[in-house]
Design an enzyme around this catalytic site. Structure first.
Site, PDB file in Angstrom:
ATOM      1  CG  ASP A  64      46.313 -49.389  -9.070  1.00 45.81           C
ATOM      2  OD1 ASP A  64      46.825 -48.586  -8.274  1.00 45.81           O
ATOM      3  OD2 ASP A  64      45.946 -49.065 -10.212  1.00 45.81           O
TER       4      ASP A  64
ATOM      5  CG  ASP B 204      45.106 -44.582  -6.877  1.00 47.76           C
ATOM      6  OD1 ASP B 204      45.948 -43.773  -7.302  1.00 47.76           O
ATOM      7  OD2 ASP B 204      44.976 -45.735  -7.332  1.00 47.76           O
TER       8      ASP B 204
END
Length: 159
Positions: free
Chosen positions: A115, A131
């Protein structure tokens, strides 16, 4: 939507996701924060073994199970029991699937998800390109199903 278009769109999403993750790992130290759009976004490399806000941390088997069930249902729907999804809704499903596949590749290959996008203006989990596709695909699919696809909600027993 033809299945070939579906696969091409999913492939593009996975490629974009994996490329941004590659750039992140190659150029940002774990935990390092780099201003991107001051006051809005910064780049922060983290290794996520869970979901948003570290929920289900370390339960990779659960994510793999959910992804496999989603894959099976999607293929069954596409080839056996066609649901009354519009072309737009099928694009949304492809976005959700492509994002899920991008994150699943990380989980299998690395044991965690890379991430890198962090909001500065509110407390929100660090996220990635996959995401974004999952979230936008889900929101747009739900809006479309609720507001525009009356056929989807018809009860077949009334026919």
């Amino acid at each position: 939507m033809h299945f070939t278009h579906f696969l091409l769109f999913v492939t593009g999403i996975v490629a974009a996701d994996q490329f941004t993750k590659f750039l992140t790992v190659a150029n940002i130290a774990l935990g390092q924060r780099i201003p991107f759009i001051p006051g809005l976004l910064r780049l922060t490399y983290i290794q996520n073994t869970g979901a948003a806000f570290s929920s289900f941390e370390g339960q990779q088997w659960l994510f793999a199970l959910i992804f496999c069930v989603f894959t099976a249902l999607m293929l069954w729907e596409y080839f056996k029991k066609s649901m009354p999804f519009s072309t737009f809704e099928r694009w949304c499903i492809a976005a959700i699937y492509g994002g899920g596949l991008g994150n699943m590749i990380d989980r299998v290959r690395l044991g965690f998800v890379v991430d890198m996008i962090e909001t500065e203006f509110m407390r929100f989990p660090v996220f990635n390109v996959a995401d974004c596709f999952i979230t936008c695909g889900c929101v747009l699919l739900m809006v479309s199903l609720i507001l525009f696809n009356k056929e989807f909600w018809k009860d077949e027993k009334k026919k």
